[in-house]
Design a protein around this motif. Sequence first.
Motif, short mmCIF file in Angstrom:
data_model
loop_
_atom_site.label_atom_id
_atom_site.label_comp_id
_atom_site.label_asym_id
_atom_site.label_seq_id
_atom_site.Cartn_x
_atom_site.Cartn_y
_atom_site.Cartn_z
N VAL A 146 -0.83 -7.35 -10.88
CA VAL A 146 -2.09 -6.85 -11.36
C VAL A 146 -3.18 -7.32 -10.97
O VAL A 146 -3.52 -8.76 -11.13
N CYS A 147 -3.81 -6.66 -9.83
CA CYS A 147 -5.02 -7.08 -9.38
C CYS A 147 -5.11 -8.31 -8.37
O CYS A 147 -5.91 -9.36 -8.51
N GLY A 148 -3.90 -8.58 -7.86
CA GLY A 148 -3.82 -9.49 -6.71
C GLY A 148 -4.20 -10.75 -7.04
O GLY A 148 -3.41 -11.56 -7.88
N MET A 172 -9.19 -1.28 -10.83
CA MET A 172 -8.01 -2.02 -10.51
C MET A 172 -7.30 -1.43 -9.21
O MET A 172 -6.09 -1.91 -9.02
N ASN A 173 -7.97 -0.47 -8.67
CA ASN A 173 -7.53 0.04 -7.40
C ASN A 173 -8.65 -0.09 -6.34
O ASN A 173 -9.56 0.85 -6.30
N ALA A 216 -3.10 2.33 -10.03
CA ALA A 216 -3.91 1.87 -11.23
C ALA A 216 -3.20 2.16 -12.81
O ALA A 216 -3.27 1.33 -13.34
N GLY A 217 -2.30 3.11 -12.69
CA GLY A 217 -1.55 3.30 -13.93
C GLY A 217 -0.52 2.37 -13.93
O GLY A 217 -0.35 1.76 -15.20
N THR A 295 -13.15 -4.65 -3.90
CA THR A 295 -13.09 -5.65 -5.01
C THR A 295 -12.37 -5.25 -6.09
O THR A 295 -12.70 -3.98 -6.47
N ASN A 296 -11.75 -5.83 -6.93
CA ASN A 296 -11.46 -5.60 -8.02
C ASN A 296 -12.22 -6.44 -9.23
O ASN A 296 -12.49 -7.21 -9.12
N ALA A 297 -12.24 -5.83 -10.65
CA ALA A 297 -12.81 -6.42 -11.46
C ALA A 297 -12.27 -6.00 -12.95
O ALA A 297 -11.85 -4.97 -13.17
N LEU A 298 -12.31 -6.94 -13.84
CA LEU A 298 -11.73 -6.49 -15.36
C LEU A 298 -13.29 -7.03 -16.15
O LEU A 298 -13.68 -8.15 -15.96
#
Lengths: 443, 443
Positions: A146-148, A172-173, A216-217, A295-298
């Motif tokens: 999940v998110c590298g 996340m993608n 992403a799913g 970039t990914n972010a949560l």
Amino acid sequence: MKNFKVAILGCGTVGGGVAKIISEIGSELSERANCTVELAKIVELNASYAVTRFELNPDLFVDGSNDVNAEQANAAIKEILADKSINLVVETIGGTGDFVYNTCLDILNAGKHLVTANKALLAERGKAIFEAALANKVTIGYEAAVCGAIPAIKTIKESFSGDVIDSVSGIMNGTSNYILSNMQNNNLGFAEALKMAQDNGYAEADPTLDVNGGDAGHKTIILIKLAYGIDVTMEELPMIGIEKIDKEDIEFAEEIDAKIKLICYAKRNGDEIYATVRPMMVKNDNFLSGVDGATNALRFSNRYSGIHILVGEGAGSSETASSIVGDIIFAARYNEQINNEAAPTSLTFSDDRHFEFPYLVTFSTEDAPGTTGFITSEIGAEGINIDTVSHNRRGLDNATFSVATVPCKIDKINNAIENIKKKRPEILVKEPKIMPILYSDRK
Amino acid sequence: MKNFKVAILGCGTVGGGVAKIISEIGSELSERANCTVELAKIVELNASYAVTRFELNPDLFVDGSNDVNAEQANAAIKEILADKSINLVVETIGGTGDFVYNTCLDILNAGKHLVTANKALLAERGKAIFEAALANKVTIGYEAAVCGAIPAIKTIKESFSGDVIDSVSGIMNGTSNYILSNMQNNNLGFAEALKMAQDNGYAEADPTLDVNGGDAGHKTIILIKLAYGIDVTMEELPMIGIEKIDKEDIEFAEEIDAKIKLICYAKRNGDEIYATVRPMMVKNDNFLSGVDGATNALRFSNRYSGIHILVGEGAGSSETASSIVGDIIFAARYNEQINNEAAPTSLTFSDDRHFEFPYLVTFSTEDAPGTTGFITSEIGAEGINIDTVSHNRRGLDNATFSVATVPCKIDKINNAIENIKKKRPEILVKEPKIMPILYSDRK
């Protein structure tokens, strides 16, 4: 110090990165794990390439720098499974087929820890794999799935264990985010932006899983299981990709100070969980609206600790590999005392009819006086308060405008649209588009 | 399920928040910990207030809702220490005095896990405490001691264990960040902005530890020990507060597209570590420049996984308490297999003379033609490349301007200043100000 022996199955981009990190900083890793972390064996068909690409010791491979065939590789895997001295196996073969699935089960049933970046396998066939880990009292490390590089998994599992996650929203993608960023920043259409992503190595030749929300799913399903202890299938998860986003959507987003992002979203309301992957209007006061490119972010909204944001690299060889190595160290440290996965909970997976969102609804109508009044009246008649109505865009013989609502249930939006169609069947020239709006201050 | 019993010493803002969370979501916590997490006892002098403030069961306290005296409290602590069934004690008494120090040692020596938010105690007197934990094979949880709700500790310890932290820079003191944000956004002087912070509850009546960098220094020392395994004292850590930042500094920051932030900084270069707490010029392309108000943020630059950003609440009752509860769950989960603290490393604590930074140097000079040329020539003569020179600000009979350099060693800057003074003793009307510049793309 005790030994902790590791084998790697599949030495491509990610597996090779893992081997490289252990080779380069093995002694520091051993200090941290409080035991000697030793890379014992690598199984890879294309060994000659892997040895050169990652500058690895050929002795780690099945037949040195020589490529091996499937039969030799299978024999090597059998040997690893039978070798009691090997504590942990890294699966970086990939795919969701029976071979990799059974290999993972075999690893766990042999009493070895499993570390994997295989989000598709865990999301689609993970149930039996997690059960096997539990039954064998070994752990599954899947931080890399999940998110590298972002420590999403351990943050939920180990850091937010003293809290309740009210909602999580994430980018996340990287591929779809790169495409959307370019559509918005450089005024490109979807097809142009996709081509640009492919030309620059940000999208595969077949980008389906990235742009349709499938990748992403997978990640969302893994997060939901971890955060809420419930199993959701790809069929159950509402997913909408970014293929149908057009320039008009982006203009309407700008008009309400928002950007369109492919959002992985999950929210808890009492004992119900709602989750979805879909494009949302993210207001500019929400941190996620400014996360551009690959970039990914949560963004977590927690009951006790408030808002948290994690940002990092969602992909890449050494980036993803570092998460796998972190999982190896964790398993080595807590080897004898592994606590697997969220216990079953009484939470249930629900749908958006039970959750309120602010929505942006875009109407394409006949260009006739009184249309805005008629449509907004019908929305009001459903008890929905309107936040803003956009400028009207007039085309040749029709007009387009969007209505931003305050939080309400989707059924009411659908009722309003139905009433509009019933009362004036001619007025809508195409089906309205509905997109949730993400604010910063609303959980 | 096994029982895991917890006692809390000190039921103020943070301790009370812990008791409240356990009371509210105890059964979820137990599921996660795989054992029954039970709050067994709370010791608090002002029990009557705590019971009401946090809506707690009076039976948890020493004498129900009645306040107790120091003697009764001490007797209760002794009972807790002697009670073999209690697994973990939360210390939320605070301070660095002998009483709390000895109590922490007693907890560990009694074979109980310790969880604390006491950054000052760990930073100033932590060595013996960590050693006692190691000797007794119990753990110290201190997630709450650094940046409140942000999972900084577990991220370094458990998530970045597969990587090398090249540098970390953080905004770790909400009060000073609130003051600096208001100076920059509302054009206030330091004294005005401090008063505003006090009026709005963001600064204590005695703000010394916040504005002089002391509080941020405590957190930095804890981070350095965790990330690099070295003990640094408050005397060894170079610290500069924000008291001397003036409007001119802020103007020069704006001119180079930067904001002034109180930065906690640590960097590894080979086997050497440099760390400091001080105001820095943070370029606007660095995420930290946009972190305003009381929010905390950390930015890691890792060898394998690249840039990571964590943002969250740095203070607050339930925010800090949630970190403590996370530590309790961690100890409960991995009870038998605690791995304490970074092993001793061969890294050494160094100073900024061994590390290169870009600097902004502000000169106040006589207002005479040729001054800029003379000063920049002297800087060039030391082999320092200049990035930009600011506009000259002319006062009545002197001028002020700043020079931004490319990365260089501080000794060269100091040499250049010395040469300037030697050759033209009259030219500098006051001592130049030197501030490091933080870029986004430079580690």
